[in-house]
Design an enzyme around this catalytic site. Structure first.
Site, PDB file in Angstrom:
ATOM      1  N   SER A 243       0.841  -1.190   0.000  1.00  0.00           N
ATOM      2  CA  SER A 243       0.000   0.000   0.000  1.00  0.00           C
ATOM      3  C   SER A 243       0.879   1.244   0.000  1.00  0.00           C
ATOM      4  CB  SER A 243      -0.900   0.007   1.239  1.00  0.00           C
ATOM      5  OG  SER A 243      -1.587   1.232   1.322  1.00  0.00           O
TER       6      SER A 243
ATOM      7  N   MET B 199      -8.714   8.878  -0.157  1.00  0.00           N
ATOM      8  CA  MET B 199      -9.516   9.297   1.012  1.00  0.00           C
ATOM      9  C   MET B 199     -10.009  10.726   0.813  1.00  0.00           C
ATOM     10  SD  MET B 199      -7.234   7.807   4.122  1.00  0.00           S
ATOM     11  CE  MET B 199      -6.424   6.200   4.007  1.00  0.00           C
TER      12      MET B 199
ATOM     13  N   MET C 283     -11.995   5.343  -0.359  1.00  0.00           N
ATOM     14  CA  MET C 283     -12.625   5.619   0.945  1.00  0.00           C
ATOM     15  C   MET C 283     -13.247   7.005   0.849  1.00  0.00           C
ATOM     16  SD  MET C 283      -9.588   3.967   3.170  1.00  0.00           S
ATOM     17  CE  MET C 283      -8.567   3.963   1.706  1.00  0.00           C
TER      18      MET C 283
ATOM     19  N   HIS D  75      -1.515  -1.280  -4.073  1.00  0.00           N
ATOM     20  CA  HIS D  75      -2.740  -0.797  -3.425  1.00  0.00           C
ATOM     21  C   HIS D  75      -2.654   0.722  -3.247  1.00  0.00           C
ATOM     22  CE1 HIS D  75      -6.271  -1.471  -0.806  1.00  0.00           C
ATOM     23  NE2 HIS D  75      -5.777  -0.511  -0.052  1.00  0.00           N
TER      24      HIS D  75
ATOM     25  N   MET E 253     -11.790  -4.800   5.777  1.00  0.00           N
ATOM     26  CA  MET E 253     -10.901  -3.915   6.540  1.00  0.00           C
ATOM     27  C   MET E 253     -10.606  -4.575   7.887  1.00  0.00           C
ATOM     28  SD  MET E 253     -10.144  -1.241   4.745  1.00  0.00           S
ATOM     29  CE  MET E 253      -9.103  -0.611   6.070  1.00  0.00           C
TER      30      MET E 253
ATOM     31  N   HIS F 201      -8.472   1.689  -3.829  1.00  0.00           N
ATOM     32  CA  HIS F 201      -9.392   1.552  -2.697  1.00  0.00           C
ATOM     33  C   HIS F 201      -9.980   2.923  -2.400  1.00  0.00           C
ATOM     34  CE1 HIS F 201      -9.651   0.556   1.940  1.00  0.00           C
ATOM     35  NE2 HIS F 201     -10.840   0.738   1.389  1.00  0.00           N
TER      36      HIS F 201
ATOM     37  N   ASP G 104      -7.051  -5.775   4.628  1.00  0.00           N
ATOM     38  CA  ASP G 104      -6.327  -4.502   4.603  1.00  0.00           C
ATOM     39  C   ASP G 104      -6.309  -3.879   5.997  1.00  0.00           C
ATOM     40  OD1 ASP G 104      -5.272  -2.021   3.953  1.00  0.00           O
ATOM     41  OD2 ASP G 104      -6.991  -1.361   2.754  1.00  0.00           O
TER      42      ASP G 104
ATOM     43  N   ASP H  42      -4.684   4.074  -1.836  1.00  0.00           N
ATOM     44  CA  ASP H  42      -5.770   4.511  -0.949  1.00  0.00           C
ATOM     45  C   ASP H  42      -6.209   5.932  -1.265  1.00  0.00           C
ATOM     46  OD1 ASP H  42      -6.110   2.271   0.890  1.00  0.00           O
ATOM     47  OD2 ASP H  42      -4.043   2.689   1.474  1.00  0.00           O
TER      48      ASP H  42
ATOM     49  N   GLY I 184      -3.091  -3.318   9.266  1.00  0.00           N
ATOM     50  CA  GLY I 184      -2.382  -3.952  10.383  1.00  0.00           C
ATOM     51  C   GLY I 184      -1.734  -5.280  10.050  1.00  0.00           C
TER      52      GLY I 184
HETATM   53  C1  DX5 Z   1      -6.096   2.260   5.738  1.00  0.00           C
HETATM   54  C2  DX5 Z   1      -5.773   1.876   4.323  1.00  0.00           C
HETATM   55  C3  DX5 Z   1      -4.724   0.844   4.223  1.00  0.00           C
HETATM   56  C4  DX5 Z   1      -3.381   1.229   4.804  1.00  0.00           C
HETATM   57  C5  DX5 Z   1      -2.863   0.020   5.496  1.00  0.00           C
HETATM   58  O1  DX5 Z   1      -7.296   2.927   5.797  1.00  0.00           O
HETATM   59  O2  DX5 Z   1      -6.921   1.377   3.658  1.00  0.00           O
HETATM   60  O3  DX5 Z   1      -4.560   0.374   2.886  1.00  0.00           O
HETATM   61  O4  DX5 Z   1      -2.428   1.658   3.854  1.00  0.00           O
HETATM   62  O5  DX5 Z   1      -1.731   0.370   6.206  1.00  0.00           O
HETATM   63  P1  DX5 Z   1      -1.039  -0.635   7.234  1.00  0.00           P
HETATM   64  O6  DX5 Z   1      -0.640  -1.855   6.467  1.00  0.00           O
HETATM   65  O7  DX5 Z   1       0.118   0.160   7.731  1.00  0.00           O
HETATM   66  O8  DX5 Z   1      -2.047  -0.932   8.298  1.00  0.00           O
HETATM   67 ZN    ZN Z   2      -6.585   0.418   1.673  1.00  0.00          ZN
END
Ligand code: DX5
Ligand code: ZN
Length: 216
Positions: free
Chosen positions: A7, A35, A66, A31, A135, A64, A173, A33, A175
């Site tokens: 990501s 937002m 959001m 990936h 998630m 992705h 996705d 993100d 942690g």
């Molecule tokens: C969080 C994102 C993830 C994020 C994950 O809202 O959707 O894709 O990059 O990051 P890590 O792997 O550090 O939890």
């Molecule tokens: Zn993501």
């Protein structure tokens, strides 16, 4: 084979092309993100940056969203080069229609569920999506801790997937680290997203290969 999707949220955006080149040889997907500061508290990037990334890499882009009203931006992200476009069920009152719009635009459609959102939200359209994104943190930020109850949700979705003729990817996705990636894969994930575990490591490529070893 479980796929790995670094990501870019945890990459250094000042040298994004170099960061991507570091993981390019082993990444199955990249990936990305997006937002909007409404659906999630954070703001990140839009179609312009996705397009710039697309020009720099041959790795398929797993975008992705959001964001609220994602249906307004399907065309822009298709143009930008997304291979997968994933929307959140929580912001799509007409989820079936939105998924059809993505498919009609010629790319793969995904649906994402927050940790507390039930699998019921997607059950009737499971055979129409290429990917379900579970998630495992509350979306918005990289570097959060994996929420353990999501493991059961992955297992449940994997059971339902078995009964389907066309099997969507189960992407997880949030942690995911070297230490827990095997458990996530064993629960039934087919794509692991990892941001901080890869781009936060001193050697992102080595971290990604280590993760691959764990789930091989
Ligand atoms: C969080 C994102 C993830 C994020 C994950 O809202 O959707 O894709 O990059 O990051 P890590 O792997 O550090 O939890
Ligand atoms: Zn993501």
């Amino acid at each position: 084979m479980v796929k790995i999707a670094p990501s870019v949220l945890s990459a250094d955006f000042g040298i994004l092309a170099e960061e991507i080149a570091r993981v390019e040889p082993g990444a199955d997907l990249l990936h990305v993100d997006v937002m909007d500061g409404h659906f999630v508290p954070n703001l990140t990037i839009g179609p312009l940056v996705v397009e710039a990334i697309h020009k720099r890499t041959r790795v398929p882009l797993d975008v992705h969203l959001m964001i609220q009203n994602p249906e307004r931006y399907i065309g822009a992200f298709v143009q930008a080069g997304a291979a997968y476009l994933t929307v959140h069920a929580e912001v799509c009152p007409h989820l079936h229609r939105t998924v059809q719009q993505i498919r009609e635009a010629g790319i793969k459609a995904g649906v994402a569920l927050n940790p507390s959102t039930s699998l019921h939200a997607v059950e009737h359209i499971l055979d129409q999506v290429a990917l379900v994104l579970l998630m495992s943190v509350n979306p918005g930020f990289g570097g959060q801790t994996f929420i353990p109850f999501v493991l059961k949700k992955i297992e449940e979705l994997a059971r339902r997937r078995e009964r389907l003729e066309s099997k969507p990817e189960i992407e997880v996705d949030g942690g995911i680290k070297i230490e827990n990636c095997r458990a996530v894969a064993q629960a039934g994930a087919t794509i692991l997203v990892a941001g901080s575990a890869i781009f936060g490591a001193p050697d992102p490529r080595a971290a990604m290969l280590k993760m691959r070893e764990q789930v091989a």
